[in-house]
Motif scaffolding. Structure first.
Motif, PDB file in Angstrom:
ATOM      1  N   THR A 292       0.830  -1.215   0.000  1.00 38.51           N
ATOM      2  CA  THR A 292       0.000   0.000   0.000  1.00 38.51           C
ATOM      3  C   THR A 292       0.857   1.255   0.000  1.00 38.51           C
ATOM      4  N   SER A 293       1.898   1.270   0.839  1.00 40.38           N
ATOM      5  CA  SER A 293       2.698   2.490   0.922  1.00 40.38           C
ATOM      6  C   SER A 293       3.412   2.756  -0.402  1.00 40.38           C
ATOM      7  N   THR A 294       3.951   1.722  -1.036  1.00 36.85           N
ATOM      8  CA  THR A 294       4.661   1.959  -2.299  1.00 36.85           C
ATOM      9  C   THR A 294       3.678   2.477  -3.345  1.00 36.85           C
ATOM     10  N   LYS A 295       2.501   1.877  -3.401  1.00 35.19           N
ATOM     11  CA  LYS A 295       1.511   2.276  -4.408  1.00 35.19           C
ATOM     12  C   LYS A 295       1.113   3.749  -4.256  1.00 35.19           C
ATOM     13  N   TYR A 296       0.749   4.152  -3.032  1.00 36.09           N
ATOM     14  CA  TYR A 296       0.220   5.508  -2.855  1.00 36.09           C
ATOM     15  C   TYR A 296       1.311   6.559  -2.735  1.00 36.09           C
ATOM     16  N   ILE A 297       2.418   6.226  -2.065  1.00 32.45           N
ATOM     17  CA  ILE A 297       3.416   7.264  -1.782  1.00 32.45           C
ATOM     18  C   ILE A 297       4.285   7.542  -3.004  1.00 32.45           C
ATOM     19  N   PHE A 298       4.506   6.517  -3.827  1.00 35.47           N
ATOM     20  CA  PHE A 298       5.261   6.761  -5.063  1.00 35.47           C
ATOM     21  C   PHE A 298       4.314   6.841  -6.248  1.00 35.47           C
ATOM     22  N   ASP A 299       3.024   6.762  -5.963  1.00 36.77           N
ATOM     23  CA  ASP A 299       1.970   6.841  -6.969  1.00 36.77           C
ATOM     24  C   ASP A 299       2.288   5.946  -8.175  1.00 36.77           C
ATOM     25  N   LEU A 300       2.403   4.669  -7.888  1.00 36.65           N
ATOM     26  CA  LEU A 300       2.774   3.708  -8.932  1.00 36.65           C
ATOM     27  C   LEU A 300       1.630   3.460  -9.909  1.00 36.65           C
ATOM     28  N   HIS A 301       2.003   3.367 -11.167  1.00 41.01           N
ATOM     29  CA  HIS A 301       1.044   3.011 -12.218  1.00 41.01           C
ATOM     30  C   HIS A 301       1.694   1.959 -13.107  1.00 41.01           C
ATOM     31  N   PRO A 302       0.846   1.178 -13.807  1.00 40.86           N
ATOM     32  CA  PRO A 302       1.414   0.121 -14.648  1.00 40.86           C
ATOM     33  C   PRO A 302       2.461   0.686 -15.603  1.00 40.86           C
ATOM     34  N   GLY A 303       3.553  -0.023 -15.750  1.00 41.21           N
ATOM     35  CA  GLY A 303       4.603   0.421 -16.662  1.00 41.21           C
ATOM     36  C   GLY A 303       5.644   1.306 -16.001  1.00 41.21           C
ATOM     37  N   ASP A 304       5.427   1.662 -14.751  1.00 39.58           N
ATOM     38  CA  ASP A 304       6.398   2.532 -14.071  1.00 39.58           C
ATOM     39  C   ASP A 304       7.727   1.812 -13.872  1.00 39.58           C
ATOM     40  N   ILE A 305       8.790   2.605 -13.937  1.00 40.80           N
ATOM     41  CA  ILE A 305      10.131   2.076 -13.685  1.00 40.80           C
ATOM     42  C   ILE A 305      10.669   2.839 -12.496  1.00 40.80           C
ATOM     43  N   TYR A 306      10.686   2.110 -11.395  1.00 43.82           N
ATOM     44  CA  TYR A 306      10.857   2.734 -10.098  1.00 43.82           C
ATOM     45  C   TYR A 306      12.262   2.434  -9.576  1.00 43.82           C
ATOM     46  N   GLY A 307      12.969   3.468  -9.143  1.00 45.80           N
ATOM     47  CA  GLY A 307      14.354   3.258  -8.702  1.00 45.80           C
ATOM     48  C   GLY A 307      14.606   3.725  -7.279  1.00 45.80           C
ATOM     49  N   CYS A 308      14.823   2.762  -6.393  1.00 48.08           N
ATOM     50  CA  CYS A 308      15.223   3.103  -5.028  1.00 48.08           C
ATOM     51  C   CYS A 308      16.708   2.779  -4.946  1.00 48.08           C
ATOM     52  N   MET A 309      17.518   3.784  -4.595  1.00 48.99           N
ATOM     53  CA  MET A 309      18.961   3.635  -4.667  1.00 48.99           C
ATOM     54  C   MET A 309      19.573   3.099  -3.380  1.00 48.99           C
TER      55      MET A 309
END
Ligand code: 6R9
Length: 671
Positions: A292-309
């Motif tokens: 839930t937190s990743t979805k709402y806080i990074f506002d994830l949508h299909p196809g997103d390329i998400y980078g946590c360093m």
């Protein structure tokens, strides 16, 4: 502190430019947040049903039970599920060719895309390897790995068969690795021949061998070949190679049905006293919090390329490189290198090459990059980015502004996310599509999070009506699904640390203010925890490393403000006998901390003193050391009683008041 707020960048709310945010108005946030704290059962029941796949459903009657006062928290205790299934299989079934992970190797230009289909096969193969070597549900497995996909495979393979992983950050020393393996009674260690970071070789196997010599519970070492250096030691009766083992295994392994409250992993973290604690997270609640937190806080949508360093060795890597993004089915980046290798444009190259939509890093990296100049950033487009996250320590407004304007170009949401190893997922944060931000404020509670600010002296809640700012210590009033359930092997310590300081509340250990807009500002630790570049260390841990050196009689470690790393460690030591060459003793003591804890813990300065400032009852007055180390008291002040009182407060209880002058002189000498 009520500085002007930055509105949500218009671009994020423009459907022709960006996907519509999951939460796109403050009214919507307020409504959802209110429901989540007034009716947590209804809110989390809905979230858990609609977002997680269950093997057998939980009961609607027992969504949650237990409390902070009893320390018996459980969520969805009748349900069974498997975390690996939720992070891999369900996405692979829909589209095996979608990319799960991008591995960005240390050397620029070297990257690899791993699809959900491949991820499933690799994790299954390795799960079968673990089974072959006798790992069963409930067994503990240590993972001491560089930032390679196999680190994530190992975590997910454990989750698949119900083994409890304990990831140890690859920057920890042999002693620290040994302590963690012994405490957790790990059966297996998964490590690599060597790691690569910023062009440098980290001799993981060599360090691991030292640790293994004193870790009797470990029966088998599975060795991943990262560099292939032939000089790496190999113990043929104990060690096996990852690649040789995997090649013989079937690329499917059934998922173990896990109870919602079965442990998923433990992760060691420093508290104010004693040795590091193995914080235990369980299956369903943790996964739901991460999802839930990743979805709402990074506002994830299909196809997103998400980078946590971050590194998988820290909780941020667990929740926001592995479990959160994969549970959401997006692409997650595994970054092996550093922000400045080969130069300070590395992050921005990665963003443009892979078209990252979200970037999540720490204030210490932001400050370091800001120092090196804007040119490195400006030559990159960075157009794909929508959300910029910060985590690990308070972010100073200058660094926040730079992140927002130079990196984000005013077109991205900046989310300063506050949380802890123990909370499992972010608890105070803006949401990209709705929250106006203020540089330096973590802003508002996430869903389900019911915050309280307590008076540290009385333990009572500080009343708040919005007419003026309040300050105190930050606590949670009600449980959240992802909160840690226990400390491995020591539930009493869990109660002592988090639940007993303020009856009925969970105590974070952080100070906080709430301004007249209701925003929360995190002030840092109120206990003896030092946060260097987002790495938590306790003064007790550092002091016990120093004390094991034969020359050291007594020691006290304090944290002082540091422009780059947030805080830095300064140690005061007394010696057993006089040494003419104090500088070389200081160097040896510094080395002692490096080898016992890890290079990241090395003190900025070691000050050798004749005595520590103690009260008549023998307590060390750390505030004197903190202020002296921070340069807040000068030699001129010493001659002036009023100045001393103003700067150090009451020192009348000191057994030997003349010690203050001596300490200030020594600090000055040590530079
Ligand atoms: C996620 C993580 C937790 C401690 C925490 C606090 C500090 C983390 C912060 C922050 C201010 C933020 N902290 N995020 N302080 N603003 N956005 O860092 O976990 O390693 O357990 O550290 O870090 O002091 O209590 P962990």
């Amino acid at each position: 502190m009520s500085v002007p707020a930055h509105p949500v960048p218009a671009r994020l709310l423009d459907a022709t430019q960006c996907p519509t945010p999951h939460v796109s108005s403050m009214e919507q946030y307020k409504e959802m947040h209110e429901e989540s704290v007034k009716n947590p059962v209804g809110f989390w029941r809905k979230m858990a049903k609609s977002n997680l796949d269950w093997i057998s459903p939980f009961s609607d009657e027992t969504v949650t039970q237990g409390s902070f006062s009893e320390g018996d928290i459980a969520w969805f205790p009748q349900g069974t599920l498997n975390v690996a299934y939720n992070c891999i299989d369900r996405h692979a079934a829909k589209d095996p060719n979608s990319v799960a992970m991008i591995f960005e190797a240390d050397e620029p230009g070297n990257h690899e895309k791993i699809t959900y289909g491949t991820l499933l096969r690799e994790v299954c193969r390795f799960a079968n390897v673990l089974k072959k070597h006798g790992v069963r549900k409930g067994d503990t497995v240590a993972i001491y790995m560089p930032m390679v996909p196999e680190a994530a495979y190992a975590m997910l393979a454990c989750a698949r068969i119900g083994a409890v992983h304990s990831v140890v950050f690859a920057g920890f020393s042999a002693d620290a690795l040994r302590d963690r393996m012994v405490d957790a009674q790990c059966k297996i260690l998964i490590t690599a021949d060597q790691g690569l970071r910023g062009g440098k070789v980290v001799h993981l196997k060599k360090i691991a061998d030292e640790a293994l010599a004193q870790s009797p519970s470990v029966e088998r070492v599975i060795l991943f070949q990262r560099t292939g250096d032939e000089k790496v030691p190999f113990n043929a009766t104990r060690d096996v190679w990852w690649h040789e083992e995997c090649i013989t295994q079937r690329p499917y392994c059934p998922c173990e049905p896990m109870n919602a409250e079965d442990p998923l992993f433990m992760l060691y973290t420093s508290g104010s006293t004693g040795k590091p604690k193995g914080v235990v997270h369980t299956t369903a609640g943790y996964l739901l919090g991460a999802y839930t937190s990743t979805k709402y806080i990074f506002d994830l949508h299909p196809g997103d390329i998400y980078g946590c360093m971050a590194d998988v060795g820290w909780i941020t890597g667990h929740s926001y490189i592995v479990y959160g993004p994969l549970a959401n089915g997006v692409t997650t980046v595994l970054f092996e290198s550093t922000p400045t290798y080969p130069d300070a444009s590395r992050f921005w190259q990665v963003v443009d090459t892979h078209k990252l939509t979200q970037l999540y890093t720490a204030p210490t990296a932001i400050r370091a990059l800001r120092r090196l100049g804007d040119a490195f950033v400006e030559k990159h487009s960075l157009e794909s980015l929508r959300v910029l996250g910060s985590v690990g320590e308070p972010i100073n407004p200058e660094a926040w502004d730079w992140y927002n304007t130079v990196v984000g170009r005013g077109r991205c949401a900046v989310v300063d996310t506050y949380w802890q190893t123990e909370t499992g997922s972010i608890i105070v944060t803006p949401l990209p599509g709705c929250t106006p931000t203020k540089p330096g404020a973590a802003t508002l509670p996430f869903f389900g999070v019911d915050l309280a600010i307590l008076d540290a002296n009385t333990g009572k809640e500080v009343p708040y009506d919005g007419s003026e700012e309040i300050t105190g210590v930050l606590a949670l009033r009600q449980t959240i699904p992802s909160i840690a359930r226990t400390v491995y092997g020591d539930h009493n310590r869990y109660l002592d640390t988090y639940m007993r300081p303020y009856k009925g509340f969970y105590f974070t250990g952080d100070g906080a203010a709430r301004d007249t807009d209701g925003y929360y500002w995190i002030k840092g630790r109120v206990d003896d925890v030092i946060n260097v570049s987002g790495h938590r260390m306790s003064t007790a841990e550092i002091e016990s490393a120093l004390i094991t050196h034969p020359a050291c009689a007594e020691s006290a470690a304090v944290g002082i403000a540091d422009d780059l790393t947030g805080q830095a460690v300064v140690c005061f030591c007394t010696l057993k006998s006089h040494h003419a060459d104090e500088a070389s003793v200081a160097a040896a003591l510094r080395f002692q901390v490096r080898t016992q804890i890890g290079p990241f813990a090395a003190p900025k300065a070691i000050v050798i003193v004749n005595d520590l400032p103690k009260t008549r009852s023998g307590k060390i007055m750390r505030r004197i050391l903190r202020k002296a180390a921070g340069g807040e008291v000068t030699l001129e002040d010493i001659e002036d009683d009023d100045a001393i009182r103003a700067k150090l407060g009451d020192i009348s209880t000191l057994a030997d008041p003349s010690i203050v002058k001596h300490i200030v002189e020594k600090v000055k000498k040590a530079g």
